[in-house]
Design a protein around this motif. Structure first.
Motif, mmCIF file in Angstrom:
data_model
loop_
_atom_site.group_PDB
_atom_site.id
_atom_site.type_symbol
_atom_site.label_atom_id
_atom_site.label_comp_id
_atom_site.label_asym_id
_atom_site.label_seq_id
_atom_site.Cartn_x
_atom_site.Cartn_y
_atom_site.Cartn_z
ATOM 1 N N TYR A 11 1.983 1.472 -5.575
ATOM 2 C CA TYR A 11 2.411 2.800 -5.990
ATOM 3 C C TYR A 11 3.096 3.450 -4.804
ATOM 4 C CZ TYR A 11 2.008 7.464 -8.083
ATOM 5 O OH TYR A 11 2.258 8.710 -8.611
ATOM 6 N N ASP A 42 2.434 1.007 -10.483
ATOM 7 C CA ASP A 42 1.754 2.072 -11.206
ATOM 8 C C ASP A 42 2.664 3.286 -11.371
ATOM 9 O OD1 ASP A 42 -0.183 3.561 -12.401
ATOM 10 O OD2 ASP A 42 -1.457 3.765 -10.629
ATOM 11 N N ASP A 95 -0.743 -2.435 1.664
ATOM 12 C CA ASP A 95 -0.445 -1.597 2.829
ATOM 13 C C ASP A 95 -0.895 -2.241 4.135
ATOM 14 O OD1 ASP A 95 -3.182 -1.312 2.688
ATOM 15 O OD2 ASP A 95 -3.132 0.757 1.996
ATOM 16 N N GLN A 97 -3.732 -2.817 5.330
ATOM 17 C CA GLN A 97 -4.979 -2.370 5.971
ATOM 18 C C GLN A 97 -5.957 -3.547 6.028
ATOM 19 O OE1 GLN A 97 -5.668 1.157 3.446
ATOM 20 N NE2 GLN A 97 -5.807 2.369 5.306
ATOM 21 N N ARG A 198 -2.808 1.423 8.066
ATOM 22 C CA ARG A 198 -1.764 1.316 7.054
ATOM 23 C C ARG A 198 -0.446 1.012 7.752
ATOM 24 N NH1 ARG A 198 0.638 2.840 2.462
ATOM 25 N NH2 ARG A 198 -0.907 3.175 0.853
ATOM 26 N N SER A 203 -1.419 7.437 2.558
ATOM 27 C CA SER A 203 -2.445 7.212 1.551
ATOM 28 C C SER A 203 -2.198 8.105 0.335
ATOM 29 C CB SER A 203 -3.819 7.518 2.131
ATOM 30 O OG SER A 203 -4.780 7.463 1.105
ATOM 31 N N LYS A 204 -2.421 7.531 -0.858
ATOM 32 C CA LYS A 204 -2.234 8.325 -2.081
ATOM 33 C C LYS A 204 -3.506 9.046 -2.487
ATOM 34 C CE LYS A 204 1.224 5.663 -1.959
ATOM 35 N NZ LYS A 204 1.251 4.478 -1.115
ATOM 36 N N ARG A 209 -8.150 13.887 -5.052
ATOM 37 C CA ARG A 209 -8.239 12.630 -5.809
ATOM 38 C C ARG A 209 -9.515 11.870 -5.479
ATOM 39 N NH1 ARG A 209 -2.837 9.181 -7.241
ATOM 40 N NH2 ARG A 209 -4.265 8.075 -8.622
HETATM 41 N N1 UDP Z 1 -2.395 3.003 -5.994
HETATM 42 C C1 UDP Z 1 -2.100 2.829 -7.362
HETATM 43 N N2 UDP Z 1 -2.061 3.931 -8.164
HETATM 44 C C2 UDP Z 1 -2.307 5.189 -7.707
HETATM 45 C C3 UDP Z 1 -2.634 5.346 -6.344
HETATM 46 C C4 UDP Z 1 -2.679 4.238 -5.517
HETATM 47 O O1 UDP Z 1 -1.875 1.714 -7.811
HETATM 48 O O2 UDP Z 1 -2.237 6.128 -8.494
HETATM 49 C C5 UDP Z 1 -2.454 1.826 -5.117
HETATM 50 C C6 UDP Z 1 -1.632 1.956 -3.825
HETATM 51 O O3 UDP Z 1 -0.320 1.476 -3.974
HETATM 52 C C7 UDP Z 1 -2.378 1.063 -2.882
HETATM 53 C C8 UDP Z 1 -3.816 1.166 -3.354
HETATM 54 O O4 UDP Z 1 -3.779 1.694 -4.670
HETATM 55 O O5 UDP Z 1 -1.995 -0.276 -3.009
HETATM 56 C C9 UDP Z 1 -4.682 2.006 -2.441
HETATM 57 O O6 UDP Z 1 -4.051 3.218 -2.164
HETATM 58 P P1 UDP Z 1 -3.970 3.809 -0.695
HETATM 59 O O7 UDP Z 1 -3.673 2.748 0.317
HETATM 60 O O8 UDP Z 1 -3.005 4.942 -0.770
HETATM 61 O O9 UDP Z 1 -5.422 4.382 -0.526
HETATM 62 P P2 UDP Z 1 -6.395 4.245 0.748
HETATM 63 O O10 UDP Z 1 -6.305 2.827 1.242
HETATM 64 O O11 UDP Z 1 -5.890 5.226 1.739
HETATM 65 O O12 UDP Z 1 -7.716 4.597 0.189
#
Ligand code: UDP
Ligand code: MG
Length: 307
Positions: A11, A42, A95, A97, A198, A203-204, A209
């Protein structure tokens, strides 16, 4: 030869996706396995889809499911698992990570005969506030749901066909994937994985959320809030009853005093608050039941590539 499917939700990841493939494909080629990478987009509106499609033209083991609009990571992962054909499915984010060089370690572990291998972070590369959030989130969740979710859970995890098929039997709309994974149980193991920052983008999951996810998880896997409501209700009723009794006794036998409006109003407000709180909790569950009862499809797909 056995096949490995990578399950990857994306996403708005235009900045990460090429680097992800550049690091991942050599690792996959070195394995003694057939492989495929199943992306679910997504609903990104940046170049993510275009970039993946570009790569998929020359490499048909790169597959893409395009969602019609943003339907959330939980739905994305579910769709990915539905389309992945492998004997082993490895779920990771693009990403970086969770570094792709950890993939062979997951294969080694699952080939010992486990159904599910969780990745657990060796050390968490994250801000203080996120670390604190994780601690509180997983702590409360374990308490509320009784699910034994490993501490420091990484995103990366691998599971076999049997496990994936069981996962697909879970039909709830309101899905908290980590909970479902633990609920399936089977033979589970875990390995430590290193973590990186990352690679690019951000981050989304902002605070709002994250809170949403926490509430969803609790209401998905626990009836504790309902039971809590009953207990609190009983407690306040008892308090009210005792207070009333005390007032009457005091007034009749000991002192003559003015009961007064303030005390009355405070009691009413308290009562209203408590009632509203309980109704709120019940309403949340009713909302969830309503959503489940419509039996809508989990996601809507607008396009498939190499599938
Ligand atoms: N993602 C998704 N839909 C959403 C939000 C996030 O498919 O509505 C995916 C995003 O592309 C990533 C994964 O979920 O591959 C985790 O998101 P992110 O890295 O932003 O979150 P964090 O690792 O910071 O918790
Ligand atoms: Mg991430």
């Amino acid at each position: 030869m056995k096949k490995l499917s990578l399950v990857v939700p994306v996403y708005y990841e235009e900045e990460c996706i090429l680097q992800y493939l550049k690091e991942t494909i050599p690792v996959l080629n070195d394995l003694d396995l057939e492989w495929e990478i199943v992306f679910v987009d997504d609903g990104s509106k940046d170049k993510t889809v275009e970039l993946i499609k570009g790569e998929a033209r020359n490499e048909n083991r790169i597959k893409l499911i395009e969602f019609s609009y943003n339907q959330g990571k939980q739905a994305a992962v579910s769709a990915c698992i539905r389309y992945a054909k492998g004997d082993y499915l490895l779920y990771m984010d693009p990403d970086l990570q969770d570094p792709p060089d950890e993939i062979p370690n997951f294969i080694n572990e699952i080939e010992k005969g486990y159904d599910l291998v969780f990745g657990v972070r060796k050390e968490k590369v994250d801000s203080m506030i996120n670390k604190l959030y994780s601690k509180v989130f997983w702590g409360t969740l374990n308490k509320f749901t009784g699910l034994e979710i490993p501490k420091g859970l990484a995103v990366m995890r691998i599971f076999n066909r049997k496990f994936a098929d069981k996962f697909l039997e879970y039909s709830e709309q309101n899905r908290f994937i980590e909970g479902i994974f633990v609920h399936i149980g089977m033979n589970r193991s875990q390995i430590e994985v290193s973590q990186r920052k990352r690679f690019a983008g951000k981050s989304k999951f902002n605070f709002k959320r994250k809170m949403q996810l926490a509430f969803d998880a609790i209401f998905d896997f626990s009836e504790l809030p309902l039971k809590l409501a009953v207990k609190l209700g009983m407690f306040f009723s008892l308090m009210g009853f005792v207070a009333l009794l005390l007032l009457v006794i005091l007034k009749l036998f000991f002192i003559d005093f003015e009961l007064g409006w303030p005390s009355l109003i405070s009691v009413i407000v308290l009562g209203f608050g408590v009632q509203l709180f309980f109704i709120g909790i019940a309403a949340i569950y009713i909302g969830k039941i309503y959503k489940e009862s419509k039996r809508r499809p989990l996601y809507s797909i607008k396009n498939l590539t190499n599938l």
